[in-house]
Structure formats: C-alpha cells, structure tokens
Design an enzyme around this catalytic site. Structure first.
Site, short mmCIF file in Angstrom:
data_model
loop_
_atom_site.label_atom_id
_atom_site.label_comp_id
_atom_site.label_asym_id
_atom_site.label_seq_id
_atom_site.Cartn_x
_atom_site.Cartn_y
_atom_site.Cartn_z
CG MET A 12 42.43 38.71 37.17
SD MET A 12 41.94 37.11 36.51
CE MET A 12 43.53 36.28 36.59
CG ASP A 14 39.63 41.92 41.45
OD1 ASP A 14 39.97 40.99 40.68
OD2 ASP A 14 40.43 42.54 42.17
N GLY A 40 43.56 41.72 39.02
CA GLY A 40 44.61 40.95 38.34
C GLY A 40 45.93 41.42 38.94
CB ALA A 43 45.97 45.00 35.98
N GLY A 224 52.40 39.46 55.97
CA GLY A 224 51.08 39.95 56.38
C GLY A 224 51.22 40.92 57.55
N GLY A 253 49.39 42.55 48.71
CA GLY A 253 50.68 42.09 48.19
C GLY A 253 51.05 42.86 46.92
CG ASP A 254 48.71 42.41 43.58
OD1 ASP A 254 49.63 41.56 43.47
OD2 ASP A 254 47.51 42.13 43.45
N GLY A 289 38.18 47.37 48.29
CA GLY A 289 38.49 47.24 46.87
C GLY A 289 39.96 46.91 46.65
O1 RIB Z 1 46.22 39.97 44.40
C1 RIB Z 1 44.86 40.29 44.30
C2 RIB Z 1 44.38 39.94 42.92
O2 RIB Z 1 44.42 38.53 42.78
C3 RIB Z 1 42.96 40.32 42.65
O3 RIB Z 1 42.86 41.59 42.06
C4 RIB Z 1 42.48 39.20 41.74
O4 RIB Z 1 42.12 39.66 40.48
C5 RIB Z 1 43.60 38.18 41.69
O5 RIB Z 1 44.36 38.32 40.56
#
Ligand code: RIB
Length: 314
Positions: A12, A14, A40, A43, A224, A253-254, A289
C-alpha cells in the site's frame, strides 16, 4: 545467513495525517501534518525482515501507476527480491489513508486495489523460489483463497507458514488455516475470530486455547502496551512490554512480526524471537511513519544495548 523469508501479501501507499483530534460528522478541522510513505502489512513485514538482515522474497501485486513503480523501487533499495511483484494493468495500487492522534494511536482505511489480484496461481508461479525459503509470512490484505492456497502449499512442501490474520476477516475459515505453524492475531482480531473476551492476558489465553483445540500449533497474541502472549500445547509465556513513549503506533504489529520472523529463522528459538519482536516493535513506535520507523539492525542493536544498560543489575 540462516534462511530466506518469503512474504506473500499486500503493498500500500500510506497517506498519513497527524491530527490533533478526529473531526466529528460534518465538521472540518485543520490537521498539523501529512506524510506519505510505503506501507501494506505484507510489504511492512518484508521490510522489517530485510532491515534486520534477512534475505527476503516478496510476492505481491501493485497497480500500473506511479505508486506501483515507486513500490518496486523501494523493494530494490531495500535489497528485497521483487521478481514476483507484478503490475496489474488498469488498476490502482493499494492505498491506505491513516489518521494518527497525539497519543500515537492510529485509525486505518485500506483501498486494496491491485492487492485483490494476487491469486493462487501467482503462488504456484513462484513455487521454485518458495521451496528454498525457511518461512512464509501471510496476512489478510489479499484474497482469502490465496491465503488458504499458500498455507496448503507450505504444508505440502515442508515450508513453515506464519499467518497474521490482519485486518480481521469474519469469514476466515479456521479449518483451512490450521496447518500454519504460527498464528499471530492482535486482541481485537482474536476477539472477532473466537467471539470470546480478549481484553487482558488471562482472557486472551483462554481464547487462544480454543484455537489450539481447533488444531493450531502456536498462537502469539500481541497485546499492545501489555506485551505479547505465546500459547502452545501446555505452555504459556507472557512477554512483558518494553516501556517507551509512543509517537506513532502505525505498523507496530508488522514490526513485531517481521522481527519475530527474522529472529526465529536465525535462532530457531521462539523465546529469543518473541523478546526481539517486542523490542523491535517498541522501538518502531518511537518514530513517525510506518516503514520509515522500522530500525536498521545497527539501530536496533543500539536500542537493545540501551535497554540492557538501563536495567538495574540483579
Ligand atoms: O499495519 C499497518 C499497515 O496497515 C499500514 O501500512 C497500512 O498500509 C495497512 O496495510
């Protein structure tokens, strides 16, 4: 380097607006700041793995627009193998308008665009590259059928899979994901999937155990500010939070999952990976960010050294 990580998932752009507060219906408000960046969930997890030093292959779809071209350039700059990131004609890339409040909390909308075009056949096409991987990461910003196909593919070829069920999908069929080695929801995703309370570690453990009863092997719940919880067989482990002042929690989380994947593949040890994941996610929320806030291996090592130095000797 211990093994390559494959990410099958979303890309994505953002569009992040930092707000003093969210407007009410019909209200117009001035917001202090806007930033655009790469995002995303797929990614993001790929970038976290790569920044920490893993070799990464990304399997994804982007649009034939400027956002798609920039996403491909971003993967190249981060050293990610993007041979299997294809552009879809006549479709926009995925975009995510995001609102971040002064306490760092975020609200995210996603417009999937080209991500909807990542199909089971795309996984088969990348089969040769996937076979050499140590771990496959999946999320739910691409079609469910693709996710199910990837899990079945991993099981057939002996490549372990980590599924992050984000964003929550009420139609997720638990019978078709039970072959995933790791299942990593947050509290609200776990609540939606099980219909059980998940507001603290005790209730989250009860909910996670119902998933184990359904055939899953390892459930890791991100809590969290309360840390994270790993439940597997007879074992339960609560990983305490790392206390930081949050600036922007988007992508935390990513960051957790990318770091978990990298450290698990390097060490083969879940405890080591969980500790590193919670530290990496904590460091990521101290900066603005999404991918932009993910530390490099050197910055992460310095953060961990600072944590060790600030702890009183036992
Ligand atoms: O987890 C955060 C992500 O969720 C953001 O980068 C956004 O693009 C959505 O996919």
């Amino acid at each position: 380097m211990a093994g390559r990580i494959a990410v099958i998932g979303s890309c994505m752009i953002d569009l992040v607006t930092y707000v003093a507060r969210m407007p009410a219906a019909g209200e117009t408000l001035v917001a202090p700041r806007f930033e655009m960046g790469f995002g995303g969930k797929g990614a993001n997890q790929a970038i976290a793995c790569a920044r920490l030093g893993s070799a990464v292959t990304m399997i994804a779809k982007v649009g034939d627009d400027e956002f798609g071209a920039n996403t491909l350039r971003n993967f190249a700059a981060e050293g990610i193998d993007a041979r299997f990131v294809a552009r879809v004609g006549g479709v926009s890339s995925g975009v995510a308008p995001i609102f971040v409040e002064p306490d760092g909390q975020n609200r995210i909308l996603i417009v999937p665009g080209a991500n909807e075009h990542l199909l089971p056949a795309d996984i088969d096409q990348a089969g040769e590259a996937l076979e050499g991987c140590a771990l496959i990461l999946l999320q739910l910003e691409v079609p469910l059928e693709t996710v199910y196909h990837a899990i079945a593919w991993g099981a057939r070829h002996g490549v372990p899979v980590l599924l992050n069920p984000a964003p929550a999908h009420p139609a997720l069929d638990l019978a078709r994901i039970r072959e995933a080695r790791f299942f990593v929801p947050n509290q609200s995703e776990l609540n939606l999937l099980t219909g059980m309370p998940t507001e603290n570690a005790e209730s989250a453990e009860r909910a996670a155990r119902t998933l184990l009863a359904g055939g899953l092997e390892n459930v890791v719940v991100t809590l969290g500010g309360e840390g994270a919880l790993w439940v597997s067989g007879g074992e339960t482990r609560l990983i305490p939070p790392v206390l930081v002042t949050p600036v922007d929690t988007t992508g935390a989380g990513d960051a957790f999952i990318g770091s978990f994947a990298h450290h698990y593949v390097q060490s083969g040890d879940i405890d080591t990976a969980l500790l590193a994941a919670s530290r990496y996610a904590a460091q990521s929320i101290t900066a603005r960010g999404t991918q932009r806030s993910f530390p490099s291996a050197a910055a992460f090592a310095a953060f961990c050294a600072g944590l060790a130095a600030s702890r009183p000797p036992c």
